[in-house]
Design a protein around this motif. Sequence first.
Motif, PDB file in Angstrom:
ATOM      1  N   GLN A 128       0.822  -1.203   0.000  1.00  0.00           N
ATOM      2  CA  GLN A 128       0.000   0.000   0.000  1.00  0.00           C
ATOM      3  C   GLN A 128       0.863   1.262   0.000  1.00  0.00           C
ATOM      4  O   GLN A 128       1.856   1.341   0.728  1.00  0.00           O
ATOM      5  N   ASN A 129       0.482   2.211  -0.842  1.00  0.00           N
ATOM      6  CA  ASN A 129       1.110   3.530  -0.862  1.00  0.00           C
ATOM      7  C   ASN A 129       0.089   4.565  -0.414  1.00  0.00           C
ATOM      8  O   ASN A 129      -1.092   4.481  -0.779  1.00  0.00           O
ATOM      9  N   ILE A 130       0.548   5.543   0.343  1.00  0.00           N
ATOM     10  CA  ILE A 130      -0.331   6.602   0.847  1.00  0.00           C
ATOM     11  C   ILE A 130       0.255   7.946   0.458  1.00  0.00           C
ATOM     12  O   ILE A 130       1.442   8.180   0.647  1.00  0.00           O
ATOM     13  N   GLU A 131      -0.570   8.827  -0.103  1.00  0.00           N
ATOM     14  CA  GLU A 131      -0.104  10.168  -0.448  1.00  0.00           C
ATOM     15  C   GLU A 131      -1.239  11.172  -0.278  1.00  0.00           C
ATOM     16  O   GLU A 131      -2.418  10.814  -0.276  1.00  0.00           O
ATOM     17  N   ALA A 132      -0.869  12.425  -0.128  1.00  0.00           N
ATOM     18  CA  ALA A 132      -1.846  13.502  -0.011  1.00  0.00           C
ATOM     19  C   ALA A 132      -2.096  14.106  -1.385  1.00  0.00           C
ATOM     20  O   ALA A 132      -1.153  14.364  -2.133  1.00  0.00           O
ATOM     21  N   VAL A 133      -3.375  14.314  -1.731  1.00  0.00           N
ATOM     22  CA  VAL A 133      -3.741  14.898  -3.017  1.00  0.00           C
ATOM     23  C   VAL A 133      -4.851  15.916  -2.798  1.00  0.00           C
ATOM     24  O   VAL A 133      -5.468  15.967  -1.729  1.00  0.00           O
ATOM     25  N   ALA A 134      -5.110  16.718  -3.820  1.00  0.00           N
ATOM     26  CA  ALA A 134      -6.206  17.685  -3.784  1.00  0.00           C
ATOM     27  C   ALA A 134      -7.432  17.095  -4.485  1.00  0.00           C
ATOM     28  O   ALA A 134      -7.302  16.413  -5.506  1.00  0.00           O
ATOM     29  N   LYS A 136      -4.902   9.614  -0.531  1.00  0.00           N
ATOM     30  CA  LYS A 136      -5.020   8.618  -1.599  1.00  0.00           C
ATOM     31  C   LYS A 136      -4.269   7.363  -1.195  1.00  0.00           C
ATOM     32  O   LYS A 136      -3.077   7.407  -0.908  1.00  0.00           O
ATOM     33  N   LEU A 137      -4.979   6.228  -1.171  1.00  0.00           N
ATOM     34  CA  LEU A 137      -4.373   4.947  -0.853  1.00  0.00           C
ATOM     35  C   LEU A 137      -4.416   4.064  -2.098  1.00  0.00           C
ATOM     36  O   LEU A 137      -5.490   3.792  -2.635  1.00  0.00           O
ATOM     37  N   SER A 138      -3.253   3.656  -2.569  1.00  0.00           N
ATOM     38  CA  SER A 138      -3.149   2.733  -3.703  1.00  0.00           C
ATOM     39  C   SER A 138      -2.720   1.381  -3.152  1.00  0.00           C
ATOM     40  O   SER A 138      -1.641   1.263  -2.561  1.00  0.00           O
ATOM     41  N   THR A 139      -3.567   0.366  -3.337  1.00  0.00           N
ATOM     42  CA  THR A 139      -3.361  -0.925  -2.690  1.00  0.00           C
ATOM     43  C   THR A 139      -3.375  -2.054  -3.701  1.00  0.00           C
ATOM     44  O   THR A 139      -4.289  -2.140  -4.527  1.00  0.00           O
ATOM     45  N   THR A 179       0.818 -13.685  -6.655  1.00  0.00           N
ATOM     46  CA  THR A 179       0.066 -13.229  -7.820  1.00  0.00           C
ATOM     47  C   THR A 179      -0.831 -12.053  -7.426  1.00  0.00           C
ATOM     48  O   THR A 179      -1.663 -12.193  -6.519  1.00  0.00           O
ATOM     49  N   PRO A 180      -0.702 -10.887  -8.075  1.00  0.00           N
ATOM     50  CA  PRO A 180      -1.595  -9.761  -7.756  1.00  0.00           C
ATOM     51  C   PRO A 180      -3.004 -10.050  -8.257  1.00  0.00           C
ATOM     52  O   PRO A 180      -3.191 -10.496  -9.385  1.00  0.00           O
ATOM     53  N   LEU A 181      -3.997  -9.832  -7.399  1.00  0.00           N
ATOM     54  CA  LEU A 181      -5.365 -10.174  -7.758  1.00  0.00           C
ATOM     55  C   LEU A 181      -6.301  -8.973  -7.725  1.00  0.00           C
ATOM     56  O   LEU A 181      -7.305  -8.936  -8.425  1.00  0.00           O
ATOM     57  N   LYS A 182      -5.959  -7.963  -6.940  1.00  0.00           N
ATOM     58  CA  LYS A 182      -6.847  -6.796  -6.818  1.00  0.00           C
ATOM     59  C   LYS A 182      -5.999  -5.540  -6.706  1.00  0.00           C
ATOM     60  O   LYS A 182      -5.044  -5.491  -5.927  1.00  0.00           O
ATOM     61  N   TYR A 183      -6.378  -4.537  -7.470  1.00  0.00           N
ATOM     62  CA  TYR A 183      -5.722  -3.224  -7.406  1.00  0.00           C
ATOM     63  C   TYR A 183      -6.802  -2.203  -7.085  1.00  0.00           C
ATOM     64  O   TYR A 183      -7.788  -2.068  -7.815  1.00  0.00           O
ATOM     65  N   SER A 184      -6.652  -1.512  -5.965  1.00  0.00           N
ATOM     66  CA  SER A 184      -7.656  -0.541  -5.527  1.00  0.00           C
ATOM     67  C   SER A 184      -7.025   0.825  -5.317  1.00  0.00           C
ATOM     68  O   SER A 184      -5.906   0.924  -4.813  1.00  0.00           O
ATOM     69  N   VAL A 185      -7.765   1.848  -5.702  1.00  0.00           N
ATOM     70  CA  VAL A 185      -7.358   3.229  -5.446  1.00  0.00           C
ATOM     71  C   VAL A 185      -8.492   3.894  -4.683  1.00  0.00           C
ATOM     72  O   VAL A 185      -9.626   3.951  -5.175  1.00  0.00           O
ATOM     73  N   SER A 186      -8.212   4.358  -3.472  1.00  0.00           N
ATOM     74  CA  SER A 186      -9.261   4.969  -2.647  1.00  0.00           C
ATOM     75  C   SER A 186      -8.858   6.381  -2.245  1.00  0.00           C
ATOM     76  O   SER A 186      -7.680   6.678  -2.053  1.00  0.00           O
TER      77      SER A 186
END
Length: 270
Positions: A190-196, A215-218, A226-233
Amino acid sequence: MASLHLEPIDSSSKIPYYLQMKNALLEHIKKQTLQPGDILPSEAQLGKQFNVSRTVVRQALMELEYEGLIYKRKGKGAFISEPKVKMGAAHLRTGFTQDIASQGSEVHTELLSSKVELGKPEVLRILHLQEGDEVFNIQRRKLINNQALVIITSYLPFLACKTLVDADLTKPLNKLLKTLCKIKLSFENQNIEAVAASADQARLLGVKCGNPLLKLSTVSYRDDNTPLKYSVSYHRGDWALIQTSLTRINNELPKEFGSEDQNHVFYTID
């Protein structure tokens, strides 16, 4: 200003003075004798009521501010913050809904859209798919106590998740994958960053365009990596508090970093 009955600290206790003061104020926040927006007494007044020095008062207030429980306005004083929703940075084991429900909040999921589409290059790369492969694109919105908190877009390989087409996608996605697709997810990056906030995001979350979001990219993986799910919240920055637990692995750099520098320490989110 809130009217508070504050007992002086116990000078015979082994608990540090600032911690006694902090805990006393926390009790008032929990019991709601201190409400969001209430102004605290001044540092001098707090020192007199608790019978402690201003240094002790400042340390207690600094900890409360660090934890997001109060905020300060220059020349105005310290105020009680709106309660934040606490989330684990990697909540694979419990799930977002369970994380929030455990805090006594009501969680409602809205399905904004679901469609099967040709995967975009970034999504194909992350999910280790080939050009021309289809993905399941699911967009949802989470409401906490009827207030929009987060919008989530999830991408899954369509061939592996066909049975989700007719599923109730307002239910936790990881549970649907386990029960309907017989797929168990084992770990996440998971990556976490601040966005507008964009105009669309602002509309969906009920905030102003340009307001801060988290913004959380998981990427979620099976046991075999094996990657099965990519989520951006996107989470409302004024309500969300991301919590992590860091565990030391070792003092050695992984070989792929190509360095023998032993001053680095690597951690994993537990």
